[in-house]
Design an enzyme around this catalytic site. Structure first.
Site, PDB file in Angstrom:
ATOM      1  N   ASP A 126       3.534   3.882  -0.056  1.00  0.00           N
ATOM      2  CA  ASP A 126       3.444   4.043   1.397  1.00  0.00           C
ATOM      3  C   ASP A 126       4.828   4.340   1.973  1.00  0.00           C
ATOM      4  O   ASP A 126       5.848   4.013   1.356  1.00  0.00           O
ATOM      5  CB  ASP A 126       2.929   2.748   2.045  1.00  0.00           C
ATOM      6  CG  ASP A 126       1.516   2.413   1.613  1.00  0.00           C
ATOM      7  OD1 ASP A 126       0.790   3.325   1.184  1.00  0.00           O
ATOM      8  OD2 ASP A 126       1.162   1.220   1.690  1.00  0.00           O
TER       9      ASP A 126
HETATM   10  N1  URA Z   1      -0.110  -0.894  -2.416  1.00  0.00           N
HETATM   11  C1  URA Z   1       0.180  -0.752  -1.106  1.00  0.00           C
HETATM   12  O1  URA Z   1      -0.422  -1.379  -0.267  1.00  0.00           O
HETATM   13  N2  URA Z   1       1.159   0.111  -0.758  1.00  0.00           N
HETATM   14  C2  URA Z   1       1.890   0.809  -1.655  1.00  0.00           C
HETATM   15  O2  URA Z   1       2.793   1.559  -1.273  1.00  0.00           O
HETATM   16  C3  URA Z   1       1.591   0.649  -3.015  1.00  0.00           C
HETATM   17  C4  URA Z   1       0.584  -0.214  -3.376  1.00  0.00           C
END
Ligand code: URA
Length: 239
Positions: free
Chosen positions: A106
């Site tokens: 993310d």
């Molecule tokens: N899980 C999440 O919630 N975000 C990420 O970036 C990776 C795994």
């Protein structure tokens, strides 16, 4: 036999020198190929020949494999009109056509991100059949209970009905935990922890299969994988 390549390209492919630097050091007589000094950067040789610069063996690879310590605020994408992407952070000398991130973090997640132009390895690492473990450290509101650990292990079902594979959850004291996933659904760590009343404040990926985030790599920096790291990654897709 591999297709013969120019000496300056061969050195630049390692990511350690730009084409210009490679040409200069070749002209200075610092490169040997199968023990012989070759001073013409435009000479083409079999890339699997024994190359050395200043006596140090150089490993040529057809593909580039980079470890990045992704900072927050950067998109895991190859291009975007509005926000900086992880590709924007890759130094010029390490860029290749087709270089892409393996999986996604993310925008606000930090930590280990692998980038490669090896499409087959990229695909293999993301393939569900192979279940490559990904480990995250999460700062959370709250403290992990034994009930949370047990339900992660059994296989949690998210509020929208999405079933998750068995995952490891380890409490590391108030406000901190480690999560190991074998899959990569959208916002998965955040959604799994939120489902247990443990909202995530910040998330960092620390490993992916055998690849562990290099603690000496500053946020926003990328470096080529060491040959033993590439070997371990390839091996984990061949299990
Ligand atoms: N899980 C999440 O919630 N975000 C990420 O970036 C990776 C795994």
């Amino acid at each position: 036999m591999e297709k013969a390549l120019r000496l300056d390209k061969l050195l630049a492919d390692t990511g350690r020198w730009s084409r210009k630097e490679a040409r200069a050091l070749i002209r200075q007589g610092r490169l040997t190929v199968d023990g012989a000094v070759l001073r013409q950067p435009e000479l083409r040789v079999d890339p699997t020949a024994a190359l050395a610069v200043d006596g140090e063996p150089i490993c040529w690879s057809r593909y580039v494999y980079l470890m990045m310590n992704k900072p927050a605020g950067v998109l895991t994408a190859t291009e975007d009109r509005h926000a900086p992407t992880v590709l924007d952070l890759v130094p010029e000398a390490l860029r290749r056509p087709g270089l892409s991130p393996v999986g996604r973090l993310d925008k606000d997640t930090t930590g280990l991100l692998l980038l490669t132009d090896d499409g087959a390895l990229n695909h293999a690492l993301l393939s569900l059949k192979r279940h490559v473990d990904k480990v995250y450290l999460a700062h959370i509101d709250g403290t992990v209970s034994q009930g949370d650990v047990d339900i992660f292990r059994t296989g949690l079902t998210l509020e929208d009905g999405t079933a998750c594979l068995s995952a490891e959850l380890e409490g590391l004291g108030p406000g901190l935990c480690r999560v190991t996933l074998r899959e990569g659904k959208f916002h998965q760590v955040k959604r799994m922890l939120a489902c247990r009343g443990l909202p995530v404040q910040s998330l960092q990926r620390v490993s992916m299969g055998p690849l562990v985030l290099d603690e000496t790599l500053p946020e926003g920096a990328a470096r080529p994988l060491k040959s033993e790291e590439v070997t371990a990654l390839v091996a984990c897709t061949e299990r």
